[in-house]
Design a protein around this motif. Structure first.
Motif, PDB file in Angstrom:
ATOM      1  N   GLN A  60      -3.795   1.975   6.904  1.00  0.00           N
ATOM      2  CA  GLN A  60      -2.191   2.117   6.511  1.00  0.00           C
ATOM      3  C   GLN A  60      -1.592   2.600   7.679  1.00  0.00           C
ATOM      4  O   GLN A  60      -0.384   3.268   7.372  1.00  0.00           O
ATOM      5  N   SER A  61      -1.682   2.195   8.735  1.00  0.00           N
ATOM      6  CA  SER A  61      -1.082   2.411  10.062  1.00  0.00           C
ATOM      7  C   SER A  61       0.075   1.532  10.062  1.00  0.00           C
ATOM      8  O   SER A  61       0.230   0.223   9.529  1.00  0.00           O
ATOM      9  N   ALA A  62       0.865   1.956  10.972  1.00  0.00           N
ATOM     10  CA  ALA A  62       2.215   0.950  11.165  1.00  0.00           C
ATOM     11  C   ALA A  62       1.749  -0.111  12.124  1.00  0.00           C
ATOM     12  O   ALA A  62       2.311  -1.317  11.829  1.00  0.00           O
ATOM     13  N   ALA A  63       1.067   0.050  12.809  1.00  0.00           N
ATOM     14  CA  ALA A  63       0.446  -1.210  13.664  1.00  0.00           C
ATOM     15  C   ALA A  63      -0.117  -2.255  12.967  1.00  0.00           C
ATOM     16  O   ALA A  63      -0.085  -3.495  13.083  1.00  0.00           O
ATOM     17  N   SER A  64      -1.139  -1.932  12.070  1.00  0.00           N
ATOM     18  CA  SER A  64      -1.816  -2.861  11.188  1.00  0.00           C
ATOM     19  C   SER A  64      -0.931  -3.472  10.125  1.00  0.00           C
ATOM     20  O   SER A  64      -1.064  -4.550  10.068  1.00  0.00           O
TER      21      SER A  64
ATOM     22  N   ALA B  95      -5.590   0.839  -3.186  1.00  0.00           N
ATOM     23  CA  ALA B  95      -4.814   1.054  -2.054  1.00  0.00           C
ATOM     24  C   ALA B  95      -3.198   0.927  -2.257  1.00  0.00           C
ATOM     25  O   ALA B  95      -3.083  -0.441  -2.602  1.00  0.00           O
ATOM     26  N   PRO B  96      -2.534   1.494  -1.395  1.00  0.00           N
ATOM     27  CA  PRO B  96      -1.039   1.139  -1.284  1.00  0.00           C
ATOM     28  C   PRO B  96      -0.896  -0.167  -0.673  1.00  0.00           C
ATOM     29  O   PRO B  96      -1.906  -0.551   0.116  1.00  0.00           O
ATOM     30  N   ARG B  97      -0.034  -0.768  -1.363  1.00  0.00           N
ATOM     31  CA  ARG B  97       0.267  -2.334  -0.678  1.00  0.00           C
ATOM     32  C   ARG B  97       1.646  -2.446  -0.105  1.00  0.00           C
ATOM     33  O   ARG B  97       2.469  -1.722  -0.285  1.00  0.00           O
ATOM     34  N   TRP B  98       1.531  -3.539   0.571  1.00  0.00           N
ATOM     35  CA  TRP B  98       3.026  -3.852   1.296  1.00  0.00           C
ATOM     36  C   TRP B  98       3.364  -5.359   0.754  1.00  0.00           C
ATOM     37  O   TRP B  98       2.329  -5.971   0.264  1.00  0.00           O
ATOM     38  N   GLN B  99       4.600  -5.477   0.480  1.00  0.00           N
ATOM     39  CA  GLN B  99       5.210  -6.970   0.205  1.00  0.00           C
ATOM     40  C   GLN B  99       6.326  -7.260   1.030  1.00  0.00           C
ATOM     41  O   GLN B  99       7.359  -6.529   0.928  1.00  0.00           O
TER      42      GLN B  99
ATOM     43  N   VAL C   9       2.150   4.810   0.867  1.00  0.00           N
ATOM     44  CA  VAL C   9       2.132   4.427   2.325  1.00  0.00           C
ATOM     45  C   VAL C   9       2.562   5.737   2.978  1.00  0.00           C
ATOM     46  O   VAL C   9       3.652   6.573   2.739  1.00  0.00           O
ATOM     47  N   PRO C  10       1.714   6.300   4.033  1.00  0.00           N
ATOM     48  CA  PRO C  10       2.241   7.592   4.689  1.00  0.00           C
ATOM     49  C   PRO C  10       3.807   7.273   5.070  1.00  0.00           C
ATOM     50  O   PRO C  10       4.072   6.408   5.705  1.00  0.00           O
TER      51      PRO C  10
END
Length: 613
Positions: free
Chosen positions: A346-350, A530-534, A558-559
């Motif tokens: 959940q890092s910004a880089a990932s 786990a929190p997701r992105w889209q 997401v943090p």
């Protein structure tokens, strides 16, 4: 075994599990415990600032544990569908028998996401052959609908409308059931479907999320009633009292029960070359549509060879065009070039790398993906590690790409998803959809004043109308498809039948599941919770252009530090929008001591449950 009898044989805990569902992004339901189940204007829940309870074991964001068993497993978007799948396995059915029963049940239980008016796709582990096999159950456009006529139905924006007869293709689901059963079924065809017939007739209480989506879908049809040739039949089926069923109210669909009974007794031909086909043809003649019995008779399910890539040693399988399965492979191929584990969960880089990989893959998706019978997609090239290396080199570590472009390859929503596995080692990954929520808005007439109880898909909306594009509309052609099952193996042996439903979210979600489990060591349930992105805003196969760098939506979990860093990289962030998909998974675990076992996981964002025995 009759459904009610089966329910009484289950432990109380299995039944109670159906109540553990997450609230939708913008709920219109009154909070539980209020003594009401109204569906009026949206109301805010009085729980601001309240987080989840504490689990003594496992990831703190996981809503439940993975369910484990030795004989079989099923994970679906509705508790009753999971139960009917487990019942089918216990009666001696194969995983395919259970898949057909589950899919038929979901067509009744979850009409907001699927039904026999739509298409189906499958990836499965065939233990007899020792390999993953694929099934493409998508239908073609009517042969009597020309490109010129389709263009005349386009909206003011130049694209095909979202509803109405021009969006209807031949439904492929029933034929897919039949083809799969002919090859892998154990129970008699009739015995697979008749318990679902009883369920349609008796009715089932409406769960929270499906009630919410059903109300929203029907309201959407009402707003677009002017472009839908018939608006009466859908109201008779899904709002028989003048409104849609509310949470906890029993909903039945006896019209669909009659249709299922005809299919149970007459097989595939009842639908494609019999009385139901006659009814569908008569309906389209009545409303001025194009699909005919000849279109239905000509339809065939296609057994296909899956496409495969590896991700850090795991073999990941997808279906090729006309689906978007290749996009999952491309996202993973690009992400494999980066140390995501070292970047941190959940890092910004990932998240930055994953989202940029999606943007690159989706530009190829918009440029190349179409019915392979009409256009040659350079699948081998786009799926290659060499091409992924070229694309990965475009990703900047500190800021968003200004614009993602398709590669220079050589010339050549809503959905339901479920997983099921049996004692013989067969594992089925099945996805089925009517496309935009419930579909086209059109429910066909039946006999004696009834309807057929299901809605036709609107998948034809995804055709392109521009000359020269691989996905341009043509009579008898299959459109680009978003729905994709997923499957993964380890060392050539089955590992998991998994999927994430929801339009363009599907390859993004599938990649996140693989990454969560392979790079970050999460178990099947944790990987889904786990929190997701889209990411939204990429170019589309319909011809819609990219919208700058798009919008990166992030779930609440997401943090905040991650969100701040992503903004600093140039991402336009969006909050939870309800579009993060719906996940199911059945994994096969090889144990150092004793036999292999199945683990079943389900989606906390949906109404379903996962069971294993």
């Amino acid at each position: 075994m009759r459904r009610r009898t089966f329910l009484t044989t289950l432990p109380a805990g299995a039944l109670a599990a159906g109540a553990a569902v997450g609230a939708p992004a913008a709920p219109s339901q009154t909070p539980a415990g209020s003594g009401q189940a109204g569906q009026g204007a949206a109301r805010a829940y009085p729980y601001t600032g309240v987080g989840p309870g504490d689990r003594i074991m496992g990831a703190p964001f996981a809503g439940r544990s993975t369910a484990w068993g030795t004989q079989g497993a099923a994970a679906t978007a509705h508790p009753a569908a999971t139960l009917i799948g487990i019942d089918t396995l216990r009666r001696g059915g194969s995983a395919i028998d259970a898949a057909i029963a589950i899919n038929a049940a979901l067509g009744f239980l979850e009409p907001t996401a699927n039904g026999i008016g739509g298409d189906a796709f499958c990836l499965m582990w065939d233990p007899a052959q020792g390999k993953v096999v694929g099934l493409n159950g998508s239908g073609s456009s009517p042969r009597g609908l020309s490109l010129e006529t389709a263009r005349s139905k386009a909206g003011s924006d130049g694209y095909l409308p979202r509803y109405g007869a021009v969006t209807v293709n031949v439904p492929g689901t029933v034929h897919a059931w039949w083809a799969a059963h002919q090859r892998y079924g154990k129970l008699p065809w009739r015995d697979v479907l008749m318990p679902v017939v009883e369920m349609c007739e008796q009715g089932v209480p409406m769960p929270q999320l499906i009630a919410w989506y059903l109300e929203r879908n029907m309201a959407g049809f009402d707003r677009s009633a002017g472009i839908i040739e018939d608006n009466d039949n859908r109201k008779r089926v899904y709002a028989p009292t003048g409104r849609t069923p509310r949470v906890g109210e029993v909903f039945a669909n006896p019209d669909l029960g009659r249709t299922y009974r005809a299919i149970a007794e007459g097989g595939r031909d009842a639908f494609y070359d019999g009385p139901l086909a006659d009814q569908m043809q008569a309906y389209f003649r009545r409303i001025g549509g194009w699909m005919t019995r000849a279109d239905l008779v000509a339809h065939r399910t296609e057994w296909v060879e899956p496409i495969m890539t590896t991700y850090r040693g795991v073999q990941v399988y997808s279906l090729g065009p006309n689906t978007q399965g290749l996009s999952t492979n491309q996202i993973l191929n690009v992400c494999e070039r980066f140390d995501l584990a070292g970047m941190g969960f959940q890092s910004a880089a990932s998240i930055h790398v994953q989202a940029e990989a999606k943007r690159l893959a989706f530009e190829d998706r918009a440029r190349w993906f179409a019915d392979p019978s009409f256009a040659a997609t350079p699948v081998e090239y786009l799926n290659s590690k060499a091409y992924a290396a070229e694309r990965a080199a475009l990703i900047r570590p500190d800021r968003v790409m200004d614009r993602a472009m398709p590669g220079d390859a050589p010339t050549q929503g809503d959905t339901t998803y479920f997983s099921v596995a049996d004692r013989d080692g067969m594992m089925v990954s099945w996805i089925q959809s009517n496309y935009r929520g419930m579909g086209s808005g059109l429910v066909p007439d039946g006999m004696d004043g009834h309807t057929l109880g299901f809605m036709f898909q609107d998948r034809g909306e995804l055709f392109n109308l521009r000359d020269g594009h691989p996905n341009v509309y043509a009579p008898g052609k299959r459109p680009f498809h978003t729905i994709i099952p997923g499957f993964a193996c380890k060392d050539g042996q089955p590992w998991m039948a998994y999927g994430v439903m929801g339009g363009g979210m599907q390859p993004q979600g599938q990649a996140q599941i693989i990454i969560n489990m392979v790079d970050y060591g999460l178990d099947p349930q944790e990987a889904g919770d786990a929190p997701r992105w889209q990411h939204e805003g990429s170019s589309e196969p319909t011809g819609h252009p990219a919208e700058g760098s798009g919008v990166l939506h992030l779930e609440t979990g997401v943090p905040e530090e991650t969100k701040a860093q992503l903004r600093a990289m140039g991402w336009t962030l969006g909050g939870p929008n309800g579009g993060f998909g719906g996940y199911q998974n059945v994994v096969r675990q090889v144990n150092a001591q004793g036999p292999w076992t199945y683990g079943a996981a389900t989606e906390m964002r949906k109404d379903g449950i996962a069971l294993a025995y």
